[in-house]
Each structure stands twice: as structure tokens, then as C-alpha cells.
Enzyme design. Sequence first.
Site, PDB file in Angstrom:
ATOM      1  CE  LYS A  17       0.915   1.062   4.505  1.00 13.08           C
ATOM      2  NZ  LYS A  17       1.606   2.300   4.963  1.00 13.08           N
ATOM      3  CG  ASP A 145      -0.364  -0.617   8.154  1.00 18.42           C
ATOM      4  OD1 ASP A 145      -1.195   0.260   8.471  1.00 18.42           O
ATOM      5  OD2 ASP A 145       0.834  -0.370   7.917  1.00 18.42           O
TER       6      ASP A 145
END
Length: 313
Positions: A17, A145
Site C-alpha cells: 500500500k 495495517d
Amino acid sequence: MTSTSQGLPVHARAPGKVNLYLGVGAVGDDGYHEVASVYQAVSLYEDVRVWRSSEFSLSFSGPIDCSALPTDDRNLAVRAARLVATAGGVDDGVRIEIEKSVPIAGGMGGGSADAAATLVACDALWNTGLTREQLHGLAAELGADVPFALAGGTAIGLGRGDELSPVLTQGRFDWVLVLPRGELSTPAVYRELDTHRERHAGDLGPVVEHPSVSTELLQALRAGDPELLAESLANDLQAPAIHLSDELSDVLELGERAGALAGLVSGSGPTVAFLAEDRESAIDLQIALSAAQLRAVRVSAPVHGARVLQLDG
């Protein structure tokens, strides 16, 4: 008889990401910071294969040097497998092989992607039948995350970053990532941010306790407009990351001179993400950065989160 019972692996994949925005609140009494982040999953993936085994084991392959990574219960992927086994009432172990492409300690959530891919792979291997909500609950136990690596797409993360809300995003965004040669410790970058804020408290004023995401950034995503998005990219951790790794400022300057709409340090760094106007511009930018002896990778976004690709390796 299923393919898994014949000893063949389940293959799952999860994306790295970039943080389009990362606002960091004041440090709390518990030592943690409240954040407001916008994550976008990009087409740089971790590939995880799992086999039935009598014990839990982990090995690595791929272009990333993983020699310093733990392969025991300190690793998120092993912990993810154990969580699925416990939740599903499974007594077996699992052999995990991770083909790494996302940089280690690079601000792109590679370890979280490993964990997310392991969750879905083990669920499929053992036929535990966990719901998406149960998998997200396990992901939240593993780190801030991991839920996003499971979900993918584009999302706002609040709290410690794990309170996710999907963001409506139109079209495709083209990025060029400059992958780091070294690493940055996330706790060290946060400590440097706190030190910077204490040192310059008189100039900076009080730190926002509950950061939020700008309306302009969300509008740019909804419109699928990279030029508008470029104007709203921001990261409170960029300055402390540059202070700890001053070559980042040279990389940012080089990319913007080479035609990027904007560049920013992703998360706690040291990966630098450059937003391009379109695919052709991204190709030109990648060539220019590679010519400067940087490890430049072209990716698109947003992409799907962790999912099983096949059951037969």
C-alpha cells in the site's frame, strides 16, 4: 478428494500500500498516536503459499533479502496462521512460503500483506469457513495495517489506522515507487516526529488530537482526477523520515523534476511514491528514475485485497 488433501498448496496474494494521506495526532498516555490515514492498495504483491504440515514453519523467496526476518512466532504470518488454526479448531500445522516483492520496513505494509494473505490461505487450506468479519477480527489482532491489506482498494483508517471505511474511488491511478536500499524503523520515525514537535512547539502550536482527512482529497478520489489528488497528498511522517534519511529529499526533488505530479514518502518510509498523470507518463518517469540508478517500479491502484488465487500452486 480436494487438491489440498493431496498435499498441494493454496496460493494467496495480498498487495502493498501507499499512504495518500497520513495525519498524526498527539502521542497518548499509552504511547500511541491517533492517526487519520488514506490507504491505497497498489499492484506490488506478496505471494503466499501454504501446505499442510505437522508443525508451523516459514521460509522466504523472491527478490527481497529476507535473511534478517524472523521465521518463528515473531513473524506476523506465523501468528496469522496460528490465529486461523485456533479460530477454526484446527490441530494441524502449516508450512508457509512467502515470495516477497514489497520492501521490508519500507512503509508499504509488506509484513501486513504477508499476514493478510496467510489468513485467507490458511482458511482455504483447512476449510475453516471463517466469515469475512471473523477474518477482519483476526487481522485487527495482528496490527493496524493488516485489516487494510485484507480489504484492499482505497480506505480511510482512523484510530490506530485499523478503523476502516472504504473510499469511493473512480478509475485508475498510476504510481512510480522508488524502493529503498535501506530501512527505516516505524517507531524511530514516530519518536522523531514527537521530538520535532516538542522542539518547535512554539512555532507549530498545539498538535491536533483527532486528525481528519481533507474533503479535497476525497473529492479527487471520487473524480478519479490525479492532478487534483496531487494537490492533497500529505504525510506528517515525511519530515521526520527525511531527517533520519536525508537522501529522501533528493529522491523527491528528482522525481518531481522528472515529471511526477507529486511525490511523498509512503507511511514511515523510506519508500517514495510518485503520482503520474497517466500510464504513459508513469513509464517515462520510471525510465528517468531508473537512469538515475534508483530502484523504480511502476504500479497501478487501487487493487483488490488479499485473496486466494488457486488451490494447486
